[in-house]
Motif scaffolding. Structure first.
Motif, PDB file in Angstrom:
ATOM      1  N   PHE A  52      -8.933  24.576 -46.020  1.00 28.95           N
ATOM      2  CA  PHE A  52      -9.628  23.577 -46.701  1.00 28.95           C
ATOM      3  C   PHE A  52     -11.003  23.343 -46.437  1.00 28.95           C
ATOM      4  CE2 PHE A  52      -5.284  22.298 -47.874  1.00 28.95           C
ATOM      5  CZ  PHE A  52      -5.422  22.109 -49.104  1.00 28.95           C
ATOM      6  N   LEU A  53     -11.302  23.003 -44.993  1.00 28.43           N
ATOM      7  CA  LEU A  53     -12.687  23.008 -44.295  1.00 28.43           C
ATOM      8  C   LEU A  53     -13.527  24.308 -44.585  1.00 28.43           C
ATOM      9  CD1 LEU A  53     -11.442  21.099 -41.366  1.00 28.43           C
ATOM     10  CD2 LEU A  53     -13.102  20.129 -43.074  1.00 28.43           C
ATOM     11  N   LYS A  54     -12.915  25.632 -44.360  1.00 29.08           N
ATOM     12  CA  LYS A  54     -13.886  26.720 -44.362  1.00 29.08           C
ATOM     13  C   LYS A  54     -14.211  26.953 -45.907  1.00 29.08           C
ATOM     14  CE  LYS A  54     -13.448  31.742 -43.084  1.00 29.08           C
ATOM     15  NZ  LYS A  54     -12.665  32.647 -42.771  1.00 29.08           N
ATOM     16  N   ARG A  55     -13.411  26.534 -46.968  1.00 27.21           N
ATOM     17  CA  ARG A  55     -13.844  26.885 -48.248  1.00 27.21           C
ATOM     18  C   ARG A  55     -14.339  25.828 -48.876  1.00 27.21           C
ATOM     19  NH1 ARG A  55      -8.266  29.496 -50.637  1.00 27.21           N
ATOM     20  NH2 ARG A  55      -7.936  30.916 -48.794  1.00 27.21           N
ATOM     21  N   SER A  56     -14.990  24.542 -48.090  1.00 32.38           N
ATOM     22  CA  SER A  56     -15.775  23.366 -48.550  1.00 32.38           C
ATOM     23  C   SER A  56     -17.302  23.777 -48.452  1.00 32.38           C
ATOM     24  CB  SER A  56     -15.405  22.190 -47.801  1.00 32.38           C
ATOM     25  OG  SER A  56     -13.987  21.879 -48.149  1.00 32.38           O
ATOM     26  N   GLU A 102     -11.510  17.604 -37.538  1.00 28.63           N
ATOM     27  CA  GLU A 102     -12.080  18.102 -39.012  1.00 28.63           C
ATOM     28  C   GLU A 102     -13.496  18.507 -38.891  1.00 28.63           C
ATOM     29  OE1 GLU A 102      -9.057  15.616 -41.865  1.00 28.63           O
ATOM     30  OE2 GLU A 102     -11.162  14.907 -41.331  1.00 28.63           O
ATOM     31  N   MET A 103     -14.209  17.698 -37.967  1.00 28.56           N
ATOM     32  CA  MET A 103     -15.682  17.808 -38.048  1.00 28.56           C
ATOM     33  C   MET A 103     -15.851  19.212 -36.899  1.00 28.56           C
ATOM     34  SD  MET A 103     -18.675  15.462 -36.723  1.00 28.56           S
ATOM     35  CE  MET A 103     -18.406  14.312 -37.771  1.00 28.56           C
ATOM     36  N   LEU A 114     -17.824  22.477 -38.421  1.00 26.31           N
ATOM     37  CA  LEU A 114     -18.996  23.185 -37.696  1.00 26.31           C
ATOM     38  C   LEU A 114     -18.697  24.477 -37.426  1.00 26.31           C
ATOM     39  CD1 LEU A 114     -20.131  20.067 -35.412  1.00 26.31           C
ATOM     40  CD2 LEU A 114     -21.281  21.028 -37.233  1.00 26.31           C
ATOM     41  N   HIS A 115     -17.557  24.803 -36.996  1.00 32.41           N
ATOM     42  CA  HIS A 115     -17.428  26.013 -36.739  1.00 32.41           C
ATOM     43  C   HIS A 115     -17.427  27.028 -37.876  1.00 32.41           C
ATOM     44  CE1 HIS A 115     -15.150  29.519 -34.868  1.00 32.41           C
ATOM     45  NE2 HIS A 115     -14.290  29.497 -35.725  1.00 32.41           N
TER      46      HIS A 115
END
Length: 522
Positions: free
Chosen positions: A211-215, A235-236, A240-241
């Motif tokens: 989810f985070l990578k595709r946001s 999540e942060m 960042l990664h």
């Protein structure tokens, strides 16, 4: 899938346990055993259950999924249109059925925004924040358009009633604020994670990296306890990664959770005040002015008090971040003793999973902690101290000033240029500049008082300073310069001078920074 999967907990605080799918069905292999020594060492301060979790071969698959930021299945990555949340959440929340937002989510390959928030913050506060952040600008444009159309209709004689710009602007603003169909696709946990199917919920939680990578961006609804919550920091870290450290200022948006309520309620209060000014049957001096002062002083004092608390929270946050460690961060599973109070079943520790992911991304938890104390601290202070009350946000909040000035202009059409200059002076220059000066003063005196009563007195003093500044500007425009020049000439001089002051204040005044001793360590 097994008929009765093993319950575990991998998720944000406040979430219930979810189910672990069968090991044979995992699409990603486990991490190499060579990296386990650092991870086990990082978790050495945890419980015995945490160490057993680290040796769990099924858990290895989940750690691999989260580390490589992959989803268990393509169908798991879901998003929801912003307007579905903003228009449907209040009704569903009132009925206790907020989970039904999941019906409006859909499978996506990319997300415009990931919303990170605390389950402990009241939903109404978070709702007003995302409402203003997403619909505030369209509402401002619609309100201004309605006010200008009303003004034009009156000026051409097609509208017989005067002083209707403020009512029409308010109607346009608030209808758009509530009904604007923002089609930005976002991740909101309660909408995009199935809250009733344990299997689907577990898959979504271990796919959080995907989810985070595709946001495209991460919106953090920040509150005073954000740094102490392990899952929020995770999540942060994942964002960042996946997006790179140097893009953090462009795609990482940190917004205090109180911003929405303050701006929405502030605009509403200013709108009511302008309505009273428009339709008060008695003269402005002295009765009208006394009524306006009676209404505005407590409201401004409350706003000043909230901003003062915000500035103190920034100071507290800096102390927390400078001493941040993963081990000291709170997690739901550790607080509950790694057992589900309802079922008595063992909960796998979030901390053990997060430690392994962070170590894989940043080399070690120590490197991640140095990143938090250095670069992330810079971003937090910059966005909380300088990016919360921006010039254009203040202009939007002050939109009722535009509407009421158009109402006044209707009665002075023969002196239209003079009134237009007055509108520009107060709406775009005086009020935003006063707000910036008061914000800097508030930040300077944030540590002066410890007790609530003392802070209230300090807030009253700040409002008094702002009142004096406004009074000086008004006196200069109405009494001082007209003694030597015409009103038009004095207004031209004030607008030119005010424009230069505005540029200097908002573009040249140094931003608030917080030097970190670890800022050079990445």
């Amino acid at each position: 899938m097994p008929a009765r999967p093993t319950p575990v907990s991998v998720g944000a605080p406040g979430e219930t346990s979810a189910a672990m799918p069968d090991e044979a069905e995992q699409p990603v292999s486990a991490l190499n055993a060579s990296g386990d020594s650092q991870e086990v060492s990082d978790a050495a301060h945890g419980s015995k259950d945490s160490l057993e979790d680290l040796r769990n071969p099924v858990l290895d698959h989940y750690v691999a999924l989260m580390t490589y930021m992959q989803a268990t299945r393509a169908e798991i990555v879901r998003g929801i249109c912003t307007f579905r949340v903003l228009q449907g959440a209040p009704r569903l929340w009132w009925r206790g059925r907020l989970h039904q937002l999941h019906r409006h989510s859909e499978m996506v390959t990319l997300l415009d925004e990931f919303w990170s928030h605390s389950w402990l913050v009241h939903p109404a506060t978070k709702y007003l924040s995302v409402l203003f952040l997403n619909n505030g600008l369209p509402a401002f444009v619609a309100g201004a358009a309605c006010a200008f159309v009303t003004f034009s209709l009156y000026a051409t004689g097609l509208l017989p009633w005067k002083r209707m710009c403020t009512p029409s602007g308010a109607v346009g603003y608030y209808l758009t604020l509530l009904l604007w169909r923002c089609k930005k696709r976002v991740f909101l946990d309660v909408a995009c994670v199935n809250q009733h199917d344990p299997q689907l919920k577990m898959e979504a939680l271990v796919s959080i990296g995907a989810f985070l990578k595709r946001s495209r961006s991460l919106l953090v609804l920040w509150d005073a306890t954000f740094v102490s919550r392990l899952w929020c920091m995770f999540e942060m870290a994942a964002f960042l990664h996946s997006h790179g450290l140097e893009t953090r200022g462009k795609s990482l948006v940190i917004c205090p959770v109180f911003v929405g309520p303050v701006f929405v309620i502030g605009n509403l209060g200013l709108c009511v005040l302008c309505m009273i000014f428009n339709f008060w049957p008695l003269p402005l001096f002295p009765s009208g002015g006394l009524l306006i002062a009676t209404l505005t002083f407590p409201c401004l004092t409350l706003v000043s008090y909230i901003v003062l608390l915000h500035c103190r929270n920034i100071e507290t946050m800096q102390k927390q971040v400078r001493n941040f460690t993963v081990q000291d961060s709170s997690s739901h599973c550790c607080a509950s003793g790694h057992y589900d109070k309802r079922t008595g079943e063992h909960l796998i520790c979030d901390r053990s999973i997060i430690l392994r992911c962070v170590s894989a991304w940043f080399g070690s938890t120590e490197q991640f902690e140095s990143l938090v104390r250095g670069k992330l601290l810079e971003v937090l202070v910059d966005q909380l101290a300088n990016g919360t009350f921006t010039y254009w946000r203040l202009v939007q909040v002050n939109s009722p000033v535009l509407w009421v000035c158009l109402d006044i202009l209707q009665e002075f059409l023969d002196n239209g240029l003079n009134m237009f200059l007055t509108l520009i002076l107060y709406w775009l220059m005086v009020l935003p500049n006063m707000a910036l000066i008061m914000l800097r003063l508030t930040y300077m005196v944030r540590l002066w008082c410890e007790s609530t009563f003392a802070r209230v007195l300090l807030a009253v003093g700040l409002v008094a300073v702002g009142t004096v500044l406004f009074g000086l500007c008004y006196a200069t425009q109405v009494w001082l310069l007209p003694g030597f020049l015409t009103y038009l000439q004095s207004n031209l001089i004030l607008v030119i001078f005010g424009g230069l002051v505005t540029l200097l204040l908002w573009c040249c005044v140094p931003a608030i920074r917080s030097p970190s001793p670890d800022s050079t360590i990445i």
